[in-house]
Design a protein around this motif. Sequence first.
Motif, PDB file in Angstrom:
ATOM      1  N   LEU A 181       6.258  23.386  34.787  1.00  0.00           N
ATOM      2  CA  LEU A 181       4.933  23.995  35.609  1.00  0.00           C
ATOM      3  C   LEU A 181       5.391  24.985  36.404  1.00  0.00           C
ATOM      4  O   LEU A 181       6.055  24.953  37.427  1.00  0.00           O
ATOM      5  N   ASP A 182       4.946  26.630  36.334  1.00  0.00           N
ATOM      6  CA  ASP A 182       5.454  27.682  37.471  1.00  0.00           C
ATOM      7  C   ASP A 182       4.403  26.696  39.071  1.00  0.00           C
ATOM      8  O   ASP A 182       3.673  25.843  39.296  1.00  0.00           O
ATOM      9  N   PRO A 183       4.724  27.512  40.508  1.00  0.00           N
ATOM     10  CA  PRO A 183       4.315  26.863  41.707  1.00  0.00           C
ATOM     11  C   PRO A 183       2.493  26.773  41.249  1.00  0.00           C
ATOM     12  O   PRO A 183       1.848  26.004  41.592  1.00  0.00           O
ATOM     13  N   ARG A 184       2.195  28.206  40.597  1.00  0.00           N
ATOM     14  CA  ARG A 184       0.876  28.455  41.112  1.00  0.00           C
ATOM     15  C   ARG A 184       0.104  27.092  40.145  1.00  0.00           C
ATOM     16  O   ARG A 184      -0.821  26.521  41.321  1.00  0.00           O
ATOM     17  N   ARG A 185       0.822  27.027  39.003  1.00  0.00           N
ATOM     18  CA  ARG A 185      -0.088  25.612  38.357  1.00  0.00           C
ATOM     19  C   ARG A 185       0.552  24.847  39.038  1.00  0.00           C
ATOM     20  O   ARG A 185      -0.439  24.058  38.671  1.00  0.00           O
ATOM     21  N   ARG A 186       1.302  23.710  39.727  1.00  0.00           N
ATOM     22  CA  ARG A 186       1.884  22.875  39.871  1.00  0.00           C
ATOM     23  C   ARG A 186       0.379  22.788  41.455  1.00  0.00           C
ATOM     24  O   ARG A 186       0.119  21.710  41.024  1.00  0.00           O
ATOM     25  N   ARG A 187       0.462  24.091  42.173  1.00  0.00           N
ATOM     26  CA  ARG A 187      -0.573  23.388  42.829  1.00  0.00           C
ATOM     27  C   ARG A 187      -2.013  23.507  42.465  1.00  0.00           C
ATOM     28  O   ARG A 187      -2.754  22.363  43.379  1.00  0.00           O
ATOM     29  N   ILE A 188      -2.712  24.142  41.918  1.00  0.00           N
ATOM     30  CA  ILE A 188      -3.886  23.779  40.681  1.00  0.00           C
ATOM     31  C   ILE A 188      -4.223  22.413  40.407  1.00  0.00           C
ATOM     32  O   ILE A 188      -4.933  21.531  40.537  1.00  0.00           O
TER      33      ILE A 188
END
Length: 107
Positions: A11-18
């Motif tokens: 996952l990209d960083p935004r999706r990881r954070r979510i």
Amino acid sequence: MTGTTRSSADLDPRRRRILVRAWRRGIREMDLVIGGFADAEIASLNATELDELELLMAEEDADIFRWVTGEEAIPERFRTAMFERMRAYVPDFEPAKTDRQGQATPS
């Protein structure tokens, strides 16, 4: 992340954070609802749906719980296809009924 069954490696960083935030809600029921949805759908959500999910996750867990369970009407701003897909991941919080042999029976 407690409860997650999905790796965030792809996952990209935004999706990881979510994904992390979805499993660290504060009340276990919301971990299961939002986290379960995120596990299954995070990779396929488009930018608009990610925006909607982040906006929803900024709300109080108790409010989201009441909307998901139908105790309260869903505010207009959250009446989206993404929210309805998330509601489909609501775990059954009622204990399974069993027959005399200990087998689960349909509710």
